[in-house]
Design an enzyme around this catalytic site. Structure first.
Site, PDB file in Angstrom:
ATOM      1  CD1 TRP A   1      -0.920 -32.020 -15.635  1.00  0.00           C
ATOM      2  CD2 TRP A   1      -1.453 -33.685 -17.022  1.00  0.00           C
ATOM      3  NE1 TRP A   1      -1.072 -31.479 -16.892  1.00  0.00           N
ATOM      4  CE2 TRP A   1      -1.401 -32.478 -17.764  1.00  0.00           C
ATOM      5  CE3 TRP A   1      -1.770 -34.856 -17.692  1.00  0.00           C
ATOM      6  CZ2 TRP A   1      -1.655 -32.418 -19.134  1.00  0.00           C
ATOM      7  CZ3 TRP A   1      -2.022 -34.801 -19.054  1.00  0.00           C
ATOM      8  CH2 TRP A   1      -1.964 -33.589 -19.760  1.00  0.00           C
ATOM      9  CG  HIS A   2      -3.086 -38.353 -17.129  1.00  0.00           C
ATOM     10  ND1 HIS A   2      -1.786 -38.356 -16.680  1.00  0.00           N
ATOM     11  CD2 HIS A   2      -3.008 -38.458 -18.480  1.00  0.00           C
ATOM     12  CE1 HIS A   2      -0.970 -38.477 -17.712  1.00  0.00           C
ATOM     13  NE2 HIS A   2      -1.681 -38.530 -18.817  1.00  0.00           N
ATOM     14  N   GLY A   3      -6.261 -36.515 -14.138  1.00  0.00           N
ATOM     15  CA  GLY A   3      -7.647 -36.385 -13.703  1.00  0.00           C
ATOM     16  C   GLY A   3      -7.773 -36.413 -12.201  1.00  0.00           C
TER      17      GLY A   3
END
Lengths: 355, 462
Positions: B312-314
């Site tokens: 989700w963060h990257g």
């Protein structure tokens, strides 16, 4: 009333906030920043980039901009104990730019560029090289490897005889608020160069020192945004200098060693008209046929006056403002002494200038 | 538009607050929606179309799910929103990896990542799932729904506000001077955390990255600086969002609770980005069976959740590895280490901070090879010197900032203020000192923004 007293703090915050918000639209825009020596952004035209352009505009035109810049600089130095602010550091009232790290690529670019000039124009000249240390050399906490820089410059320009002027300079030879050296203090440097070039040295007694201004705001005064004391510009004068003809070749106009008319935005432009690409100084008292060509940056605007004695013609060439292709048609190098003299500020950062 | 910009602080925000409080009650949501869309369109006008599409899609699916809560319909809805997120955020990652595995050279799409897409798609997803589950009714008013999705205070960097968090406040919310006051104060504290601390730490991180004279010490200082930077940046944004929410009458959930005080990874994730952790717990972990399954399945559930959290963060393997590192820590704590961690507060804190710092080195690395190089630097591989002249220069230059940051990452100042407020004299001093401090912070932030100081936006990959 009790409620008002209770909320007085937040009212004060909102008031400050609103005053600044309203002032944005009331305070007239400025076209130029004297402190930063640059044009400021204007209100942008409507386009898909409007948002970003407006952010830039507001940053440039924010009310009390200079006060806020000072506040930030003072916070950095005195609150956070930072050693530099935007790469400018101050010690004992002397401001300088952090020149770090050493750039091999820029040095190579520099020597490559001037080697090409040597190949094309200077085979029949006496070629010399000298390097001017930037002010940070004397007192920066973090500095580039100057020894390596000079060594690489010399190795990259083996056709030039190196003249070392580092030992002739100290921090006090430079303006406190500017990059440049003070003309009236560099006679030892000039004489070292003159000895290296094989011409007689000059004596302080032949020149008088005169005051130009006590209100010189050097480039670092604005960039540091700290309340530094302004500098004084003194200059040297002599009959020999007064009898010289100084010509700005680009405009074919006669100018002077002293050009207060060019110094409205940058006081240092008082010397030899500031940023002029090609200057010819003719000295009727000089030895017939003895000529000097200085490939130079702005440091030589003040050095030039010390180098004239003994030469019938001194040409100052600033390759930052002219094309190398034009050089052969404008300057006669045959038999001349040619001195490449540049500051480490430039030798360490020049890839955008010399291509 | 960024909160930490002069345009936001001195043009956008005063205007939206004044208009919001001037217009009649029935128009307030419309004003918030209008300004939220302007806020979003400011930097990238084209992406507003995507935002509108997500809003319309979410609205229609919400209504349909309210009437027909069918499995296939929620599956379709989730697939569409994950598809949008996947296309814009992960497409090039998948193509790149497919190329690497197959040897093909399918060209990358190089689509610009829409700002805040991970946040607002997750908000819409939670709404759809909640409507499907019957936990909340579908929103019939499209203005209110659009405002929920686009609400500018939490649009680009969270917290992830679920529809159920603010459903009742969409219609009825309280406005008062006390709320405005508390909200603006919280906003300024957040702004100070972001601009005065996080950005300055970011400048240190940049100096490290540009260094030509690195050392082991410089690597450790970098790791500490980035660990602090990301906390102050993220929690600063959350504070600003929560503060603005309060001004407009909303109560957004808290997102950070001094995470660097934690003594285990389990505790850390109860204190760090709480709304994201809560989202994955409620919409992934529990539906997978949570901990009410066999141990092996439990381990798998944790691994899946943390794989997704990292992703989700990257769109990079470093983020996936970052998530999986926490999965390993959580599993080890759950099945073995947990009981020992309670025995020594100091050792457990050292254990946690060591892994948190390592995790953020991984998080901020430029690809897996960059991460390997950074870890090698931390442990002196390749004959790196212990210290260097440049390291000492930056250490001296940033020492005060490091000390202030470390103290500010603890509740020390908050507790002192609380204690002082408990006495009559202390209360009087605080009543005077706090507004002065806040005005000083606001003016200092303005000074840093006017001077064009380093002002990164860390969430461009989120």
């Amino acid at each position: 009333m009790k409620k008002f007293v209770k909320n007085i703090g937040i009212f004060a915050i909102i008031l400050v906030w609103l005053l600044l918000s309203v002032a944005i639209w009331i305070v007239p825009d400025k076209a130029y920043s004297d402190a930063e020596r640059r044009n400021l952004a204007k209100f942008p035209n409507f386009s898909t980039e409007f948002g970003d352009d407006f952010d830039g505009y507001l940053q440039d035109q924010f009310p009390l901009r200079e006060k806020f810049r000072s506040l930030k600089a003072m916070s950095e130095y005195y609150l956070w104990g930072k050693k530099d602010n935007n790469g400018i550091f101050v010690k004992d009232g002397y401001a300088a730019k952090l020149v770090y790290p050493y750039s091999q690529a820029d040095t190579d670019n520099f020597t490559g560029y001037f080697s090409r000039i040597y190949q094309n124009h200077l085979q029949n000249s006496n070629v010399y090289l000298s390097v001017i240390p930037d002010k940070g050399y004397f007192y920066a906490d973090m500095k580039m490897d100057y020894e390596q820089a000079v060594s690489d410059l010399r190795a990259g320009m083996p056709f030039a005889t190196y003249i070392d002027i580092f030992p002739t300079l100290t921090r006090e030879n430079y303006y406190r608020t500017d990059t440049h050296w003070k003309q009236e203090t560099i006679i030892d440097t000039a004489n070292t160069l003159r000895k290296g070039l094989g011409v007689k040295t000059v004596s302080q007694a032949d020149y008088s020192v005169k005051l130009y201004t006590e209100e010189f705001s050097g480039v670092y005064l604005g960039q540091s945004a700290l309340p530094l004391k302004k500098d004084t510009i003194w200059y040297i004068e002599s009959d020999m200098l007064k009898n010289c003809t100084v010509k700005d070749v680009a405009t074919d106009k006669i100018v002077s060693f002293w050009t207060p008319e060019a110094a409205d935005k940058d006081g240092y432009n008082f010397f030899l008209g500031g940023s002029l690409p090609l200057i010819e100084i003719t000295n009727p008292a000089g030895e017939e046929g003895k000529e000097l060509v200085l490939f130079r940056d702005s440091f030589s605007s003040s050095l030039g006056a010390w180098m004239v004695d003994g030469y019938s013609k001194v040409t100052l060439v600033d390759m930052r403002y002219m094309s190398a292709q034009m050089l052969g048609g404008l300057v006669d190098f045959d038999g001349a002494d040619v001195l490449f003299i540049y500051s480490t500020l430039l030798t360490n950062q020049n890839r955008g200038l010399f291509k | 538009m960024l909160f930490s910009s002069l345009t936001f602080l001195y043009v956008f925000l005063p205007l939206v607050i004044i208009l919001y409080f001037v217009v009649p009650k029935g128009w307030k949501n419309s004003i918030l929606l209008l300004f939220s869309l302007l806020f979003y369109a400011w930097g990238e006008p084209k992406m507003i179309l995507l935002m509108v599409a997500v809003i319309l899609c979410g609205y229609i699916f919400g209504l349909l799910l309210g009437k027909f809560p069918k499995k296939w319909l929620i599956a379709l809805s989730v697939a569409i929103f994950l598809g949008i997120l996947g296309f814009f955020k992960y497409c090039d990652f998948f193509i790149d990896n497919f190329n690497a595995v197959t040897g093909l050279s399918i060209p990358l799409l190089r689509i610009a990542l829409p700002l805040g897409i991970s946040f607002y798609t997750f908000q819409v997803l939670s709404y759809e799932i909640d409507v499907y589950r019957g936990s909340v009714p579908a929103q019939k008013n499209i203005i209110d729904f659009a405002m929920f999705v686009a609400l500018f205070p939490q649009l680009v960097a969270g917290p992830i506000v679920r529809y159920s968090d603010i459903a009742s406040q969409m219609k009825e919310r309280e406005h008062s001077m006390e709320r405005v006051s508390a909200g603006l104060k919280r906003f300024i504290y957040g702004l100070g955390k972001k601009v005065l601390i996080s950005n300055a730490l970011g400048a240190f991180v940049n100096a490290f990255r540009a260094s030509t004279d690195s050392s082991v010490l410089f690597y450790w200082l970098y790791a500490a600086a980035f660990t602090l930077q990301i906390y102050f940046d993220f929690s600063g944004y959350s504070d600003m969002a929560i503060g603005l929410g309060k001004v407009f009458g909303f109560d957004f959930p808290e997102n950070f609770d001094y995470p660097y005080l934690s003594k285990s990874a389990t505790e850390f994730w109860r204190r760090w980005h709480k709304t994201l952790g809560g989202w994955f717990r409620d919409y992934v972990y529990i539906p997978l069976g949570g901990n009410r399954v066999k141990p092996l399945r439990h381990v798998l559930n944790i691994a899946v959740v943390w794989f997704l959290t990292g992703f989700w963060h990257g769109a990079d393997w470093t983020f996936i590895l970052w998530g999986l590192l926490f999965a390993v820590l959580l599993i080890v704590e759950k099945f073995w280490l947990g009981k020992y961690l309670n025995k020594s507060k100091v050792l457990s804190h050292i254990y946690l901070m060591f892994f948190v710092v390592m995790s953020f080195v991984l998080f901020n690395a430029e690809g897996v090879s960059g991460a390997i190089a950074d870890f090698a630097g931390l442990f002196g591989a390749g004959g790196l010197p212990a210290c260097s002249a440049e390291t000492l220069y930056y250490l001296r230059s940033y020492l005060v900032l490091f000390l202030v940051s470390i103290v500010a990452a603890t509740p020390l100042a908050k507790n002192l203020a609380k204690k002082a407020n408990g006495t009559k004299v202390g209360h009087a001093i605080c009543a005077v000192a706090e507004p002065i401090l806040l005005i000083a912070m606001l003016l200092s932030v303005t000074a840093y923004l006017v001077d064009g100081s380093f002002n990164p936006f860390l969430y461009f990959r989120f």
